[in-house]
Write a protein that holds these residues in place. Structure first.
Motif: not given
Length: 279
Positions: A48, A52, A101, A104-105, A108, A129, A161-162
């Motif tokens: 993750y 990112r 969280t 993970t966002g 995106v 995901a 989510d996300m």
């Protein structure tokens, strides 16, 4: 880029060597391969974060003009690894859960903020995901046998989510998104195409090549113009029509200052195919 601006504003992406997924640059196309095929390519805390960071870096990389995300071994991504992510999450404090969280966002956010168009090549399992990564891409190619599932409700979580509750309805519509997010059911390839989640369905053995070919076609186009299109598609979600029209007027006027715009005109005048250089 002007030499005075290169320091701190320009990075080469071709030489990167990520630890937790594959990365190759084919011409001007960066190819991310989620490569844990024995587990259907699940994500870990480390992957993750590394994804990112890669997408954040791409904002400064002009040697890559488009990106392809694919999975190894006939599957795209099964979501967060049950043993390496889900298990540890059940033992974390609220501050640590929120840190996760938000991380993970941030993946995106980084995907939407990087200027390069992103093409996902989706085969087999595309869940949790993995479905979010596909959703967050600009274009999606899939196969008939693929199964997309926003399965958060099936593990006792919310469908929000996300960014799913913001983005998925804009792709396939509010009612269809609601069904997928409430039920967590699989969306097969033919339905994903009919609902507009997929741009195209191709044969399994042609999928990755088709995704790279599409990305290469985009990479040969006006890079600055594509980046502006991506930015406006994202920003105009929160605009009224009049505001959007004015923003697009400003954006298009800026694009008219690029050399690619002049190259296109000169090529047209000389009955030639334009060669875009991203400047």
């Amino acid at each position: 880029m002007d030499a005075n601006l290169e320091v701190g504003n320009r990075r080469e992406a071709a030489g990167l060597k990520p630890v937790h997924f594959g990365w190759d640059v084919v011409g001007k196309v960066g190819v991310i391969t989620l490569n844990r095929p024995e587990r259907k390519n699940p994500l870990t805390f480390e992957s993750y974060a590394e994804l990112r960071d890669l997408f954040r870096l791409l904002a400064y990389a002009d040697d890559v003009r488009t990106v392809v995300v694919q999975g190894a071994g006939g599957n795209f991504c099964s979501g967060g690894d049950v043993h390496e992510i889900i298990g540890p999450l059940t033992k974390m404090s609220m501050p640590d859960l929120l840190a996760f969280t938000r991380m993970t966002g941030d993946l995106v956010k980084a995907m939407r903020a990087c200027p390069q168009p992103i093409v996902s090549a989706i085969d087999g399992v595309c869940a949790g995901a993995g479905a979010i990564i596909a959703m967050s891409s600009d274009l999606r190619l899939g196969t008939a046998r693929s199964k997309v599932a926003f399965l958060f409700s099936r593990v006792g979580l919310a469908g929000c989510d996300m960014g799913a509750c913001a983005m998925l309805p804009r792709i396939i519509g509010q009612g269809r998104a609601s069904e997928l997010l409430y039920t967590g059911r699989n969306m097969p390839g033919d339905e994903a195409l009919a609902w507009g989640f997929y741009n195209r369905v191709v044969a399994e053995d042609e999928l990755n090549a088709a995704a790279v070919a599409l990305a290469q076609d985009l990479a040969s186009g006006p890079t600055f113009g594509h980046a502006m299109t991506k930015k406006m598609l994202h920003q105009e979600w929160a605009m009224g029509v009049d505001e959007a029209i004015e923003s697009e007027a400003q954006a298009q006027a800026i694009c008219m200052m690029t050399q690619d715009f002049h190259r296109a005109y000169n090529a047209f005048a000389n009955k030639q195919r334009p060669s875009f250089e991203g400047t």
